[in-house]
Design an enzyme around this catalytic site. Structure first.
Site, short mmCIF file in Angstrom:
data_model
loop_
_atom_site.label_atom_id
_atom_site.label_comp_id
_atom_site.label_asym_id
_atom_site.label_seq_id
_atom_site.Cartn_x
_atom_site.Cartn_y
_atom_site.Cartn_z
CB CYS A 276 -0.75 0.01 1.13
SG CYS A 276 -2.18 -1.13 1.13
NE ARG A 422 -3.58 -1.55 -2.48
CZ ARG A 422 -2.91 -1.19 -3.47
NH1 ARG A 422 -3.63 -0.90 -4.53
NH2 ARG A 422 -1.60 -1.12 -3.54
#
Ligand code: SPV
Ligand code: MN
Length: 629
Positions: A276, A422
């Site tokens: 991420c 995310r």
């Protein structure tokens, strides 16, 4: 095994020189541990690494001689392939071994200790026949630091032993210095039987078992770094357990120095789930990196000091390109010791990966063997040029942006903590919490992320991942959250807590931000941590003012920042945020029986603020409307 017998075993099994290397360390518990697994695993030969230049060189040469790594055209670069079905952390077969009566909750995979130890010992029996065992010593954290943890690794993989050399601080002399006082972690790894491509054959018997009380981790029939490199994710689990007992924190966080006005450096640590953006954030141009993955947070005299137990990077390579990632790009294209894994090797013995901004080769060699575009696997799925979880391993000393305090035995003082996930549709790109508790709960404990290729399984499923540390927790989640809340007490100047979201998309599914906009968010957070810019108070936190971002976009990226972009990115989405509160509440209510009541109180307050704001301004609230602080 008693002390004398273990020494006899070692004497009988080791060459005189290697035996002497072990005996120089005055620690019978260490000798017992090594003797036990020498007898059980039964390697053909044993090499004890003292970290002398010859010993280190030998390990590197072994990785090439055994075929676990291959040399590439660039001097010092090698490549390693894991098995086709051994490309990520195996959550299903990673388990905590717990004595009766200890329960970590339903989201943490665990089994009975006695059964687990028996199962893993049965698998380990004789597993190293035909292999060499490497014995290596490391130090998790700077040398000569009261905060560091020594660790011993037994592995029959030269790739693992070599990777650890780039990723960790060498600890043989530390073990000699500490002698019997060393409270060390123990790791036993075997890649198991290998196929003709030198990858683990019996992955149906792949196991990663963690015994938190004994501070021992067993890993078998796998080679992928996240399952095998003892000091990485395997060490995080006993470290979380030890930290919990001793009142400190082990976190899945990068550490970086953000460079503010007048040469000021403010350190931030940031927790994001795998894949991420942790590495790319900590490697961003103009700033300095202390670490990209793991942090130990210690409190000393009312101040939080942060350390990186690692000194290297095992980073995702997909998407790295010369424009967005110039620093890492440069290092990946220069001579030096780098292990690439699961990338494509070209005919010229160069490497290629998905998202490298150069013409893609049509064929090469990688984790599935010879590859040509369009190749399909046994399930009929097309095999991509490189694996999405392909990685590079390097020592941070190769980086020009390495922070001068990486090896400071006192660590660095932290000015801000960042949580990121995310999240395609809810959270704004950057936001500050109202205070420690609000940040820990609404940004850390309620952190959600859509799943990625870093673990086996389906991608894109939204999941709560407290502090991005769920995969590694060796204590009940509720206890872990409580530790965070307590850690914020008695601080002289608590670090500010922020959240970021690099993955927000608009209604058409396009990202609302460029990859490098994070450079601006970092500068804004740096200024906020010194209260040098104002902010707008929203129901979920404090967001930047347009004029500050406009100025920073120009100063940092030399980019215009139109007000319509700001409005799009920082619109408060009430329904989505309410749904987020609900999901967090449901998770803690149903899955975490020991959740501190404070979690529910703070979530409820957030809900009430959101409802009140929507009554006044509607469901999508432009930031300019909220200008009331
Ligand atoms: C992660 O997946 O979070 C990593 C790589 O940092 S691994 O070593 O697999 O954990
Ligand atoms: Mn990680």
């Amino acid at each position: 095994m008693e002390a004398k017998r273990s020494r006899d075993v070692l004497k009988a099994r080791l060459e005189a020189e290697d035996y002497q290397k072990l005996i120089r360390i005055d620690n019978p518990k260490l000798h017992q541990f090594i003797a036990k697994y020498v007898e059980l695993c039964n390697p053909d030969t044993i090499f004890v690494c003292t970290d002398s230049p010859e010993d280190i060189r030998y390990i590197r040469q072994e990785a090439i001689r055994t075929g676990e790594e291959m040399e590439l055209a660039m001097d010092g670069n090698t490549v390693h392939f894991d098995g086709y079905y051994d490309q990520a952390r195996d959550k299903k077969n990673t388990k905590f071994l717990l004595p009766p009566g200890v329960d970590l909750g339903s989201d943490i995979n665990a089994m009975n200790r006695e059964e687990g130890v028996k199962e893993i010992h049965d698998i380990l029996k004789g597993i190293m026949q035909g292999h060499q065992l490497y014995v290596r010593f490391f130090c998790l954290g700077p040398l000569n630091s009261e905060f560091s943890i020594p660790a011993v690794q037994l592995t029959d993989s030269s790739y693992v032993a070599h990777s650890e050399d780039l990723l960790y601080r060498q600890g043989y002399e530390e073990f000699v210095r500490l002698g019997q006082s060393a409270r060390f972690f123990k790791f036993v790894h075997s890649a198991g039987e290998l196929d003709e491509r030198r990858t683990s054959k019996n992955i149906d018997k792949r196991r990663v078992y963690i015994d938190p009380e004994d501070e021992t981790v067993y890993s078998v029939n796998t080679q992928y770094g996240g399952n095998t490199i003892g000091l990485k994710k395997l060490a995080m689990r006993p470290a979380i357990n030890r930290a919990s007992k001793e009142g400190w924190l082990t976190e899945h966080m990068f550490i970086m120095g953000v460079h503010g006005p007048s040469k000021r450096v403010t350190y931030f640590s940031g927790a994001f789930p795998s894949l991420c953006g942790k590495t790319s954030t900590s490697m961003i141009g103009g700033e300095t990196i202390v670490g990209d993955d793991i942090a130990y947070l210690r409190k000393k005299e009312g101040v939080i000091r942060v350390f990186n137990p690692e000194r290297g990077i095992f980073g995702i390579i997909q998407g790295i390109n010369s424009e967005d990632d110039p620093l890492i790009w440069k290092t990946l294209h220069a001579p030096g010791e780098i292990i690439f894994s699961n990338v494509l090797v070209t005919e010229e013995k160069g490497v290629h990966w998905i998202g490298k901004n150069e013409e893609e080769p049509e064929k090469g060699f990688h984790h599935s063997g010879e590859w040509t575009r369009g190749k399909r696997d046994a399930n009929g799925d097309e095999i991509s040029l490189s694996h999405p979880n392909a990685r590079f391993t390097l020592d941070m000393k190769h980086l020009e942006n390495v922070d001068p305090h990486l090896d400071n035995p006192e660590g660095v003082v932290i000015g801000g903590i960042i949580y990121g996930g995310r999240d395609s549709d809810t959270k704004v790109p950057v936001e500050e919490s109202f205070d420690w508790m609000h940040g820990v709960i609404t940004m850390g404990a309620a952190l959600e992320s859509e799943t990625t290729a870093a673990t086996l399984g389906k991608e894109g499923v939204r999941k709560i991942n407290p502090m991005s540390n769920l995969d590694f927790l060796s204590i009940p989640i509720g206890k872990y959250i409580e530790n965070h809340l307590n850690f914020g007490e008695g601080l002289k100047n608590p670090p500010r807590i922020f959240s970021v979201n690099y993955f927000l998309r608009d209604a058409d599914g396009n990202f609302t931000n460029d990859k490098n906009d994070k450079a601006v968010w970092l500068k804004w957070m740096e200024l906020r941590s010194h209260r040098e810019v104002g902010a707008i108070k929203t129901p979920t936190g404090l967001i930047p003012k347009y004029e500050d971002l406009k100025r920073l976009f120009r100063a940092v990226l030399n980019k215009d920042y139109p007000e319509k972009d700001y409005s799009k990115q920082f619109t408060l989405k009430v329904a989505e945020n309410l749904a987020k509160v609900e999901r967090a509440e449901a998770f803690y209510k149903t899955k975490v029986p020991d959740t501190p009541q404070m979690v529910f109180n703070v979530l409820e307050e957030q809900r009430q603020r959101l409802i009140k704001a929507s009554e006044k301004y509607g469901d999508y609230i432009l930031p300019l409307k909220l200008k009331f602080s």
